[in-house]
Scaffold this motif. Structure first.
Motif, PDB file in Angstrom:
ATOM      1  N   ALA A 217       0.848  -1.207   0.000  1.00  0.00           N
ATOM      2  CA  ALA A 217       0.000   0.000   0.000  1.00  0.00           C
ATOM      3  C   ALA A 217       0.879   1.252   0.000  1.00  0.00           C
ATOM      4  O   ALA A 217       0.649   2.184  -0.790  1.00  0.00           O
ATOM      5  CB  ALA A 217      -0.935  -0.005   1.201  1.00  0.00           C
ATOM      6  N   ILE A 220       2.396   1.919  -3.382  1.00  0.00           N
ATOM      7  CA  ILE A 220       1.428   2.419  -4.374  1.00  0.00           C
ATOM      8  C   ILE A 220       1.040   3.867  -4.037  1.00  0.00           C
ATOM      9  O   ILE A 220       0.959   4.722  -4.925  1.00  0.00           O
ATOM     10  CB  ILE A 220       0.179   1.504  -4.437  1.00  0.00           C
ATOM     11  N   THR A 227      -4.642   3.588  -3.153  1.00  0.00           N
ATOM     12  CA  THR A 227      -4.798   2.260  -3.758  1.00  0.00           C
ATOM     13  C   THR A 227      -6.284   2.011  -3.946  1.00  0.00           C
ATOM     14  O   THR A 227      -7.073   2.340  -3.058  1.00  0.00           O
ATOM     15  CB  THR A 227      -4.211   1.143  -2.865  1.00  0.00           C
TER      16      THR A 227
END
Ligand code: NAD
Length: 311
Positions: A217, A220, A227
């Motif tokens: 997470a 990203i 996310t």
């Protein structure tokens, strides 16, 4: 056919709605947001995709329009900023849920509620505390983390992640527990399978995979602020399991013997979580799971006690 509502149509809610519409498991999909313009625009955009896919009727509306839904997804709330932990979101999202839940329960107290908002395990407990039928509430738990784990094991082994059995349990967060004990390919342990194709698997390889799953997470978010596609696909799978009463085993978050909601292998069907499976864990995995539960119990202090909201 069935009706599904999504409350909170930001990145996660809209991606979930899009995945649900493409999956075509419901006939009607309703989007509700504190920002009605946003819900209206997302509904229009998704319905244009639905028209060339499964013909799901997509609308936006208000709480009274949720009546008659079999499943309600809640993705309302704030998300993590770069460097922020999921637990840091708790007080802001708990007060949003104090607004959302009474309005939802006034019109659809029998719907199965799927909570996606973070920190998802504690938000599942907050929802259970605010709901007249808490057994109908579940959280997305570690369904996404489990998908990330299987994806990485698939890449390491050259096998489709769909055919790799592996689970992440506990908190959807930094203390999640990756279960190597029963990570399997066709009944072989992951390391045994790799040996059959001439590959070795070391503790360092396992640690590298664990770091990637837990850090996914953050990585990203650093690249694109949020996310949403992975969790959208996970939410759609959970909704499908409920609507089809498919009794899928999923690591959703629900009430546990640990005194908090956390992810365990749960059988998911029409009424939400039908049964919790006690996994066979190594001694080390058991103690990691207990530690994960302790972190969740500590984080709830001052907010929840014995399943009741204190504020
Ligand atoms: P976002 O800011 O894009 O969207 C949140 C939406 O909630 C906004 O549209 C906002 O208007 C709406 N909202 C706020 N208060 C509301 C209220 N009272 N009633 C109705 N709607 C309301 O955020 P996002 O990226 O979509 O993330 C949503 C949540 O999902 C966050 O808590 C995030 O951390 C979480 N999340 C969970 C997972 C998971 O695995 N469970 C994965 C990614 C993100």
């Amino acid at each position: 056919m069935a009706k599904v509502s999504v409350i909170g149509t930001g990145f996660v809610g809209a991606s979930s709605a899009f995945a649900i519409a493409l999956q075509g498991v419901c006939s009607d999909l309703l989007l509700v947001d504190a920002n009605p313009e946003r819900a209206r625009a997302e509904a229009a955009d998704i319905s244009h995709g639905a028209a060339v896919a499964n013909g799901v009727r997509v609308h936006s509306g208000d709480y009274q329009d949720i009546a008659g839904s079999q499943v309600v997804v809640i993705a309302a709330g704030v998300n993590q900023k770069p460097g922020e932990s999921r637990l840091a979101l708790l007080s802001r999202n708990a007060s949003i849920f104090q607004d959302v839940l009474p309005r939802l329960c006034a019109v659809a107290a029998d719907a199965v509620v799927v909570v996606a908002t973070n920190p998802v395990d504690i938000m599942t407990d907050v929802t259970r505390a605010l709901h007249p039928n808490p057994q109908r509430v579940l959280g997305t738990g570690t369904v996404l983390d489990t998908a990330r784990f299987r994806d990485l094991l698939g890449r390491e082994s050259g096998i489709s992640p769909r055919y790799i059995h592996a689970n992440v349990l506990g908190e959807h967060g930094d203390s999640s527990v990756l279960c190597w004990q029963y990570a399997q390919v066709a009944g072989l342990s992951f390391a045994q399978y790799l040996a059959t194709i001439g590959k070795t698997w070391t503790a360092q390889d396992a640690a590298r995979v664990e770091e990637k799953v837990r850090g996914a997470a953050a990585t990203i978010i650093a690249g694109k602020q949020a996310t949403y596609y992975g969790i959208g696909a996970a939410v759609a799978k959970i909704v499908e399991a409920v609507l089809k009463d498919s009794r899928a085993v999923m690591t959703v978050s629900g009430a546990s013997d640990f005194g908090v909601s956390l992810a365990l292998p749960n059988v998911v069907g029409r009424d939400g979580i039908l049964h919790t499976i006690t996994p066979s864990l190594s001694k080390e995995e058991k103690s990691k799971l207990e530690r994960s539960a302790e972190i969740l119990r500590t984080s709830q202090k001052g907010l929840l006690e014995n399943g009741k909201l204190l504020v």
